[in-house]
Design a protein around this motif. Structure first.
Motif, PDB file in Angstrom:
ATOM      1  N   GLY A  26      44.733  47.208  47.907  1.00  0.00           N
ATOM      2  CA  GLY A  26      45.927  47.929  47.482  1.00  0.00           C
ATOM      3  C   GLY A  26      46.681  47.221  46.382  1.00  0.00           C
ATOM      4  O   GLY A  26      47.219  47.846  45.458  1.00  0.00           O
ATOM      5  N   MET A  27      46.731  45.883  46.438  1.00  0.00           N
ATOM      6  CA  MET A  27      47.423  45.110  45.410  1.00  0.00           C
ATOM      7  C   MET A  27      46.683  45.190  44.070  1.00  0.00           C
ATOM      8  O   MET A  27      47.287  45.251  43.013  1.00  0.00           O
ATOM      9  CB  MET A  27      47.560  43.656  45.832  1.00  0.00           C
ATOM     10  N   LEU A  28      45.351  45.204  44.143  1.00  0.00           N
ATOM     11  CA  LEU A  28      44.571  45.359  42.909  1.00  0.00           C
ATOM     12  C   LEU A  28      44.814  46.734  42.297  1.00  0.00           C
ATOM     13  O   LEU A  28      44.989  46.855  41.077  1.00  0.00           O
ATOM     14  CB  LEU A  28      43.086  45.176  43.208  1.00  0.00           C
ATOM     15  N   SER A  29      44.836  47.774  43.123  1.00  0.00           N
ATOM     16  CA  SER A  29      45.083  49.127  42.627  1.00  0.00           C
ATOM     17  C   SER A  29      46.444  49.216  41.940  1.00  0.00           C
ATOM     18  O   SER A  29      46.580  49.847  40.894  1.00  0.00           O
ATOM     19  CB  SER A  29      45.019  50.131  43.786  1.00  0.00           C
ATOM     20  N   LYS A  30      47.454  48.576  42.542  1.00  0.00           N
ATOM     21  CA  LYS A  30      48.791  48.565  41.947  1.00  0.00           C
ATOM     22  C   LYS A  30      48.770  47.848  40.602  1.00  0.00           C
ATOM     23  O   LYS A  30      49.376  48.300  39.617  1.00  0.00           O
ATOM     24  CB  LYS A  30      49.762  47.858  42.894  1.00  0.00           C
ATOM     25  N   LYS A  31      48.064  46.755  40.533  1.00  0.00           N
ATOM     26  CA  LYS A  31      47.961  45.995  39.286  1.00  0.00           C
ATOM     27  C   LYS A  31      47.300  46.825  38.191  1.00  0.00           C
ATOM     28  O   LYS A  31      47.766  46.849  37.040  1.00  0.00           O
ATOM     29  CB  LYS A  31      47.164  44.707  39.524  1.00  0.00           C
ATOM     30  N   LEU A  32      46.233  47.529  38.539  1.00  0.00           N
ATOM     31  CA  LEU A  32      45.539  48.359  37.557  1.00  0.00           C
ATOM     32  C   LEU A  32      46.407  49.537  37.133  1.00  0.00           C
ATOM     33  O   LEU A  32      46.425  49.924  35.957  1.00  0.00           O
ATOM     34  CB  LEU A  32      44.219  48.859  38.147  1.00  0.00           C
ATOM     35  N   HIS A  33      47.142  50.115  38.088  1.00  0.00           N
ATOM     36  CA  HIS A  33      48.050  51.225  37.769  1.00  0.00           C
ATOM     37  C   HIS A  33      49.112  50.761  36.769  1.00  0.00           C
ATOM     38  O   HIS A  33      49.399  51.458  35.778  1.00  0.00           O
ATOM     39  CB  HIS A  33      48.710  51.740  39.040  1.00  0.00           C
ATOM     40  N   ASP A  34      49.696  49.604  37.009  1.00  0.00           N
ATOM     41  CA  ASP A  34      50.731  49.080  36.115  1.00  0.00           C
ATOM     42  C   ASP A  34      50.151  48.759  34.742  1.00  0.00           C
ATOM     43  O   ASP A  34      50.812  48.961  33.721  1.00  0.00           O
ATOM     44  CB  ASP A  34      51.355  47.825  36.718  1.00  0.00           C
ATOM     45  N   ARG A  35      48.935  48.270  34.730  1.00  0.00           N
ATOM     46  CA  ARG A  35      48.282  47.955  33.455  1.00  0.00           C
ATOM     47  C   ARG A  35      48.087  49.216  32.623  1.00  0.00           C
ATOM     48  O   ARG A  35      48.375  49.242  31.427  1.00  0.00           O
ATOM     49  CB  ARG A  35      46.931  47.281  33.733  1.00  0.00           C
ATOM     50  N   PHE A  36      47.623  50.267  33.274  1.00  0.00           N
ATOM     51  CA  PHE A  36      47.419  51.542  32.570  1.00  0.00           C
ATOM     52  C   PHE A  36      48.752  52.118  32.089  1.00  0.00           C
ATOM     53  O   PHE A  36      48.858  52.602  30.967  1.00  0.00           O
ATOM     54  CB  PHE A  36      46.719  52.531  33.499  1.00  0.00           C
ATOM     55  N   ALA A  37      49.777  52.045  32.957  1.00  0.00           N
ATOM     56  CA  ALA A  37      51.088  52.588  32.602  1.00  0.00           C
ATOM     57  C   ALA A  37      51.700  51.850  31.417  1.00  0.00           C
ATOM     58  O   ALA A  37      52.447  52.439  30.625  1.00  0.00           O
ATOM     59  CB  ALA A  37      52.019  52.514  33.803  1.00  0.00           C
ATOM     60  N   ALA A  38      51.373  50.570  31.276  1.00  0.00           N
ATOM     61  CA  ALA A  38      51.912  49.772  30.179  1.00  0.00           C
ATOM     62  C   ALA A  38      51.151  49.989  28.872  1.00  0.00           C
ATOM     63  O   ALA A  38      51.543  49.470  27.826  1.00  0.00           O
ATOM     64  CB  ALA A  38      51.882  48.290  30.552  1.00  0.00           C
ATOM     65  N   GLY A  39      50.073  50.765  28.929  1.00  0.00           N
ATOM     66  CA  GLY A  39      49.295  51.030  27.727  1.00  0.00           C
ATOM     67  C   GLY A  39      48.290  49.953  27.391  1.00  0.00           C
ATOM     68  O   GLY A  39      47.699  49.966  26.309  1.00  0.00           O
ATOM     69  N   THR A  40      48.061  49.025  28.316  1.00  0.00           N
ATOM     70  CA  THR A  40      47.080  47.968  28.080  1.00  0.00           C
ATOM     71  C   THR A  40      45.676  48.547  28.231  1.00  0.00           C
ATOM     72  O   THR A  40      45.403  49.261  29.198  1.00  0.00           O
ATOM     73  CB  THR A  40      47.254  46.827  29.101  1.00  0.00           C
ATOM     74  N   PRO A  41      44.784  48.283  27.279  1.00  0.00           N
ATOM     75  CA  PRO A  41      43.424  48.826  27.370  1.00  0.00           C
ATOM     76  C   PRO A  41      42.758  48.465  28.698  1.00  0.00           C
ATOM     77  O   PRO A  41      42.863  47.336  29.178  1.00  0.00           O
ATOM     78  CB  PRO A  41      42.701  48.170  26.187  1.00  0.00           C
ATOM     79  N   MET A  42      42.083  49.436  29.277  1.00  0.00           N
ATOM     80  CA  MET A  42      41.397  49.228  30.548  1.00  0.00           C
ATOM     81  C   MET A  42      39.959  48.772  30.302  1.00  0.00           C
ATOM     82  O   MET A  42      39.376  49.088  29.258  1.00  0.00           O
ATOM     83  CB  MET A  42      41.405  50.515  31.365  1.00  0.00           C
ATOM     84  N   PRO A  43      39.380  48.037  31.240  1.00  0.00           N
ATOM     85  CA  PRO A  43      37.982  47.634  31.085  1.00  0.00           C
ATOM     86  C   PRO A  43      37.060  48.844  31.140  1.00  0.00           C
ATOM     87  O   PRO A  43      37.412  49.880  31.714  1.00  0.00           O
ATOM     88  CB  PRO A  43      37.754  46.702  32.280  1.00  0.00           C
ATOM     89  N   SER A  44      35.886  48.713  30.564  1.00  0.00           N
ATOM     90  CA  SER A  44      34.942  49.828  30.568  1.00  0.00           C
ATOM     91  C   SER A  44      34.401  50.095  31.969  1.00  0.00           C
ATOM     92  O   SER A  44      33.985  51.208  32.285  1.00  0.00           O
ATOM     93  CB  SER A  44      33.767  49.531  29.622  1.00  0.00           C
ATOM     94  N   CYS A  45      34.427  49.072  32.819  1.00  0.00           N
ATOM     95  CA  CYS A  45      33.946  49.228  34.187  1.00  0.00           C
ATOM     96  C   CYS A  45      34.583  48.133  35.044  1.00  0.00           C
ATOM     97  O   CYS A  45      34.807  47.021  34.574  1.00  0.00           O
ATOM     98  CB  CYS A  45      32.420  49.115  34.230  1.00  0.00           C
ATOM     99  N   ILE A  46      34.905  48.467  36.276  1.00  0.00           N
ATOM    100  CA  ILE A  46      35.459  47.487  37.221  1.00  0.00           C
ATOM    101  C   ILE A  46      34.481  47.370  38.383  1.00  0.00           C
ATOM    102  O   ILE A  46      34.192  48.350  39.069  1.00  0.00           O
ATOM    103  CB  ILE A  46      36.839  47.915  37.736  1.00  0.00           C
ATOM    104  N   ASN A  47      33.951  46.180  38.589  1.00  0.00           N
ATOM    105  CA  ASN A  47      32.956  45.966  39.637  1.00  0.00           C
ATOM    106  C   ASN A  47      33.557  45.136  40.763  1.00  0.00           C
ATOM    107  O   ASN A  47      34.133  44.068  40.514  1.00  0.00           O
ATOM    108  CB  ASN A  47      31.734  45.237  39.061  1.00  0.00           C
ATOM    109  N   LEU A  48      33.417  45.609  41.978  1.00  0.00           N
ATOM    110  CA  LEU A  48      33.856  44.875  43.160  1.00  0.00           C
ATOM    111  C   LEU A  48      32.604  44.323  43.841  1.00  0.00           C
ATOM    112  O   LEU A  48      31.785  45.086  44.351  1.00  0.00           O
ATOM    113  CB  LEU A  48      34.630  45.791  44.108  1.00  0.00           C
TER     114      LEU A  48
END
Length: 230
Positions: free
Chosen positions: A176-198
């Motif tokens: 859940g904390m990772l999801s929140k971090k990724l959500h905030d990153r996207f909301a801030a306009g920071t480019p997202m990785p092409s793929c996220i591997n767990l």
């Protein structure tokens, strides 16, 4: 698009309700465990939890080192894993720790040093891959990899063994904390990785009578190297 309103009206009529032009508000969550469970744990407690789950459940080899000792630790682990080429992610974070082809030895090469598909072809014959993990998840013993030009997916997938390098401060309690971090990153306009591997340790399966077998469809061994940075 000319008949959109008529089309939506016909669908609404079949459903026996008026046409909706606004989305229905999301239901209120029953609890907030996704963002609060284990959130009160200290970095040392998260590290302990991460190592316990990673070692006992995911069957990863967990180790702790310092930033100054990272390059030497990677070199020694690669030697333990056997002779053969060592493929390094080209991530700047690894280079900042001194993990370079020069530090590892003559059999080391860097992702991107050859062109296109040749990277993957050479990765498939490498003995060990070394990747940088953006985060780790304590609850599940999971490494979080961001794919990029410098950090191709094949680095952790195709070699016989994989060394994952992550900072202690980057260990999050749970998904859940990772999801929140990724959500905030996207909301801030920071480019997202092409793929996220767990990644949860070496490849394995327990499909047959719940007996866990390691090394089925990927790396035979996974080493989690945590950098003490707190």
């Amino acid at each position: 698009m000319k008949n959109r309103e008529a089309f939506l009206g016909a669908l609404a009529a079949k459903l026996g309700r008026p046409v909706r032009t606004e989305p229905i508000p999301s239901a209120k969550p029953v609890n907030d465990y996704a963002l609060t469970r284990f959130a009160d744990r200290s970095p040392d407690e998260l590290l302990k939890m991460f190592f316990e789950i990673s070692g006992s459940v995911n069957l990863a080899d967990c180790r702790l080192t310092t930033a100054a000792g990272a390059a030497r630790a990677v070199k020694d682990i690669a030697a333990e894993l056997g002779d053969g080429e060592v493929l390094l992610s080209a991530e700047k974070a690894l280079k900042d720790l001194g993990v370079t082809t020069e530090a590892i030895g003559p059999n080391a090469w860097e992702w991107g040093s050859v062109e296109g598909r040749k990277n993957a072809e050479r990765a498939s014959t490498s003995r060990t891959g070394v990747v940088w993990a953006e985060n780790a998840l304590a609850e599940s013993g999971t490494m979080v990899l961001f794919s990029s030009v410098e950090n191709g997916r094949s680095v952790s997938l195709l070699p016989q063994n994989t060394i994952f390098v992550v900072k202690k401060s980057a260990i999050l309690p749970r998904l859940g904390m990772l999801s929140k971090k990724l959500h905030d990153r996207f909301a801030a306009g920071t480019p997202m990785p092409s793929c996220i591997n767990l990644v949860g340790g070496p490849s394995s399966t327990a499909d047959i009578e719940l007996v866990k077998v390691v090394g089925v469809h990927g790396p035979l061994k996974a080493v989690y190297l945590v950098i003490e940075d707190l």
